[in-house]
Write a protein that holds these residues in place. Structure first.
Motif, PDB file in Angstrom:
ATOM      1  N   VAL A 169       3.347   8.340  -7.111  1.00  0.00           N
ATOM      2  CA  VAL A 169       4.030   8.730  -5.858  1.00  0.00           C
ATOM      3  C   VAL A 169       3.034   9.636  -5.080  1.00  0.00           C
ATOM      4  N   TYR A 170       2.624   9.506  -3.941  1.00  0.00           N
ATOM      5  CA  TYR A 170       1.765  10.145  -3.199  1.00  0.00           C
ATOM      6  C   TYR A 170       2.180  10.723  -2.094  1.00  0.00           C
ATOM      7  N   ARG A 171       2.002  12.037  -1.507  1.00  0.00           N
ATOM      8  CA  ARG A 171       2.138  12.529  -0.207  1.00  0.00           C
ATOM      9  C   ARG A 171       0.950  12.793   0.246  1.00  0.00           C
ATOM     10  N   ARG A 172       0.939  12.666   1.669  1.00  0.00           N
ATOM     11  CA  ARG A 172      -0.348  13.070   2.439  1.00  0.00           C
ATOM     12  C   ARG A 172      -0.365  14.274   3.023  1.00  0.00           C
ATOM     13  N   ASP A 173      -1.492  14.932   2.551  1.00  0.00           N
ATOM     14  CA  ASP A 173      -1.527  16.602   3.372  1.00  0.00           C
ATOM     15  C   ASP A 173      -2.068  16.345   4.745  1.00  0.00           C
ATOM     16  N   PRO A 174      -1.142  17.112   5.656  1.00  0.00           N
ATOM     17  CA  PRO A 174      -1.618  16.902   6.963  1.00  0.00           C
ATOM     18  C   PRO A 174      -2.882  17.622   7.282  1.00  0.00           C
ATOM     19  N   LEU A 175      -3.251  18.439   6.731  1.00  0.00           N
ATOM     20  CA  LEU A 175      -4.431  19.227   7.129  1.00  0.00           C
ATOM     21  C   LEU A 175      -5.727  18.354   6.829  1.00  0.00           C
ATOM     22  N   GLN A 229      -5.663  15.196   5.398  1.00  0.00           N
ATOM     23  CA  GLN A 229      -5.296  13.805   5.642  1.00  0.00           C
ATOM     24  C   GLN A 229      -6.008  12.999   4.226  1.00  0.00           C
ATOM     25  N   THR A 230      -5.633  13.763   3.029  1.00  0.00           N
ATOM     26  CA  THR A 230      -5.616  13.193   1.756  1.00  0.00           C
ATOM     27  C   THR A 230      -4.481  13.045   0.963  1.00  0.00           C
ATOM     28  N   ASP A 231      -4.191  12.114   0.253  1.00  0.00           N
ATOM     29  CA  ASP A 231      -2.987  11.902  -0.451  1.00  0.00           C
ATOM     30  C   ASP A 231      -3.209  12.770  -1.926  1.00  0.00           C
ATOM     31  N   HIS A 232      -2.037  13.217  -2.308  1.00  0.00           N
ATOM     32  CA  HIS A 232      -1.918  13.869  -3.618  1.00  0.00           C
ATOM     33  C   HIS A 232      -0.951  13.307  -4.341  1.00  0.00           C
ATOM     34  N   PRO A 244      12.092   6.712   7.750  1.00  0.00           N
ATOM     35  CA  PRO A 244      10.662   6.197   7.260  1.00  0.00           C
ATOM     36  C   PRO A 244      10.787   6.672   6.016  1.00  0.00           C
ATOM     37  N   ARG A 245       9.750   5.899   5.412  1.00  0.00           N
ATOM     38  CA  ARG A 245       9.154   6.203   3.730  1.00  0.00           C
ATOM     39  C   ARG A 245       8.766   7.717   4.024  1.00  0.00           C
ATOM     40  N   SER A 246       9.207   8.313   3.021  1.00  0.00           N
ATOM     41  CA  SER A 246       8.740   9.763   2.741  1.00  0.00           C
ATOM     42  C   SER A 246       7.495  10.043   1.993  1.00  0.00           C
ATOM     43  N   ALA A 247       7.171   8.905   1.403  1.00  0.00           N
ATOM     44  CA  ALA A 247       5.812   9.047   0.461  1.00  0.00           C
ATOM     45  C   ALA A 247       5.361   7.649   0.143  1.00  0.00           C
ATOM     46  N   SER A 248       4.404   7.691  -0.241  1.00  0.00           N
ATOM     47  CA  SER A 248       3.727   6.304  -0.501  1.00  0.00           C
ATOM     48  C   SER A 248       3.577   6.184  -2.074  1.00  0.00           C
ATOM     49  N   VAL A 249       3.550   4.716  -2.476  1.00  0.00           N
ATOM     50  CA  VAL A 249       3.793   4.354  -4.012  1.00  0.00           C
ATOM     51  C   VAL A 249       2.866   3.392  -4.032  1.00  0.00           C
ATOM     52  N   ARG A 250       2.051   3.510  -5.074  1.00  0.00           N
ATOM     53  CA  ARG A 250       0.996   2.301  -5.429  1.00  0.00           C
ATOM     54  C   ARG A 250       0.985   2.096  -7.015  1.00  0.00           C
ATOM     55  N   ALA A 251       0.620   0.973  -7.407  1.00  0.00           N
ATOM     56  CA  ALA A 251       0.666   0.770  -8.981  1.00  0.00           C
ATOM     57  C   ALA A 251      -0.612   1.423  -9.581  1.00  0.00           C
ATOM     58  N   GLU A 252      -0.170   2.168 -10.655  1.00  0.00           N
ATOM     59  CA  GLU A 252      -1.362   2.639 -11.436  1.00  0.00           C
ATOM     60  C   GLU A 252      -1.841   1.657 -12.456  1.00  0.00           C
ATOM     61  N   GLU A 253      -1.129   0.673 -12.820  1.00  0.00           N
ATOM     62  CA  GLU A 253      -1.492  -0.389 -13.398  1.00  0.00           C
ATOM     63  C   GLU A 253      -0.590  -1.635 -13.171  1.00  0.00           C
ATOM     64  N   ALA A 254      -1.312  -2.772 -13.494  1.00  0.00           N
ATOM     65  CA  ALA A 254      -0.566  -3.969 -13.542  1.00  0.00           C
ATOM     66  C   ALA A 254       0.883  -3.612 -14.168  1.00  0.00           C
ATOM     67  N   GLY A 255       1.873  -4.217 -13.177  1.00  0.00           N
ATOM     68  CA  GLY A 255       3.275  -4.303 -14.029  1.00  0.00           C
ATOM     69  C   GLY A 255       3.930  -5.054 -13.133  1.00  0.00           C
ATOM     70  N   CYS A 256       5.505  -4.725 -13.143  1.00  0.00           N
ATOM     71  CA  CYS A 256       6.242  -5.675 -12.574  1.00  0.00           C
ATOM     72  C   CYS A 256       7.563  -4.764 -12.055  1.00  0.00           C
TER      73      CYS A 256
END
Length: 372
Positions: free
Chosen positions: A65-71, A73-76, A97-109
């Protein structure tokens, strides 16, 4: 994608656990409204700021789960979601709207729960409303647990900072005590003053000089009397063991003094027994042990994380032995040796009474036999 009516056993168990406290009608509606979604490593699932209301349950894999730093513009990465956990529920509840980004750290389901698919079922609008109510309760419980963990973490942080402050004070105190001992012994060694070190007056003056910084630090650190060994807990056992050890050590002291006297190397002069002096020495011994065992040894044990306590016993005994350097090296060695015995008794019972008894009896025996 397959519907949740055709889920493999592992995914079905996760959906069942997620909806276990919900009404059976909601459980049935969720099974018809969800889909199984395989994901590749690195695949984005949600994007911060995007519009969407799909809820996801993790069947396999881990998701960052990632949040973007407005200063800059990098994801943490702010959290990791793994098997059995859900994400995306806030947008489903409030429509924002979505409050955070989510991406897979590994293959999953993942299991996708689409509120639009849920609302299209018979009585779907009612089921969606009921599901949101149950989901809001689930989120509230989760937030309460997170808040409790956050409070616990803050309490641990405050405790750590308090311990660090106490250690700083104790470190300064140790330096002051060593400086005082060095100064007194240097003055006496160079015969700059005409002092009889065997008098009660000198003993009390020296102790008073050591007690002042000790009491100030104890007060600043707000150490309760029970942590200094001044308690009724373990009193009986401490006194019984102290009496037995005293008897044995006194016998050894008189025997050692007799041997040294025979070879004419007795370091001190034998002093007659004085009732008033003896009472004064008892109080003197008690104050010494409160500092040496109750404060010094206990502080070493706490700050060093010394669970068994032996390192703390040795450190406190050596430090306290240095304060007897003006009596000569035999006195220092004897103080260190007996200090280890005192420390062992104190560790066993965490009560100062038995230690004070041993100290007093040993001191009387040492002075009356001429060993000190």
């Amino acid at each position: 994608m397959s519907t949740c009516l055709d889920l493999p056993a592992e995914a079905a168990e996760i959906l069942s656990a997620f909806s276990a406290d919900m009404d059976p009608s909601i459980q049935s509606a969720l099974q018809q409204a969800c889909r199984l979604k395989p994901v590749a490593s690195g695949e984005p699932i949600l994007t911060e700021g995007a519009v969407g209301s799909v809820l996801y349950l993790v069947v396999a894999g881990t998701f960052g789960v990632y949040r973007r730093d407005p200063l800059d513009q990098t994801d943490h990465r702010v959290a990791v979601v793994s098997t059995g956990q859900a994400f995306g529920e806030m947008a489903l509840l409030d429509g924002e709207p979505r409050s955070a980004s989510v991406r897979a750290e590994e293959a999953g389901c993942l299991i996708e729960i689409d509120p639009d698919a849920l609302s299209k079922q018979p009585d779907g609008v009612l089921r969606l409303s009921e599901f949101k109510g149950e989901l809001a309760s689930l989120v509230t419980r989760r937030m309460r647990a997170a808040n409790q963990e956050h409070v616990a973490a803050l309490q641990r942080e405050l405790k750590l900072r308090e311990e660090q402050q106490h250690f700083g004070k104790f470190f300064v105190y140790s330096l002051i005590m060593m400086s005082i001992g060095t100064l007194v012994n240097n003055v006496l060694a160079r015969s700059l003053t005409n002092i009889d070190i065997y008098t009660a007056v000198f003993a009390w003056q020296y102790l008073a000089v050591l007690m002042v910084p000790s009491l100030l630090i104890i007060w600043h650190m707000q150490i309760p009397l029970s942590e200094l060994g001044l308690t009724t807990r373990g009193l009986g056992k401490s006194m019984r063991e102290g009496a037995l050890v005293s008897a044995g050590l006194c016998a050894v002291t008189f025997g050692l003094a007799a041997g040294l006297r025979y070879f004419d190397v007795l370091p001190g002069k034998a002093l007659p027994f004085d009732p008033w002096g003896s009472a004064s020495y008892f109080l003197h011994s008690a104050l010494q042990e409160v500092i040496a065992r109750g404060f010094l040894q206990s502080s070493f044990q706490r700050f060093l994380g010394d669970k068994r306590g032996w390192r703390s016993v040795i450190l406190a005994s050596v430090l306290f032995g240095m304060f007897h350097l003006h009596f000569g090296l035999p006195a220092v060695l004897m103080t260190i040796a007996t200090g280890c015995v005192f420390g062992w008794i104190y560790i066993r019972h965490q009560n100062i009474a038995g230690v004070v008894l041993i100290h007093y009896m040993m001191g009387v025996a040492a002075f009356n036999s001429g060993l000190l």
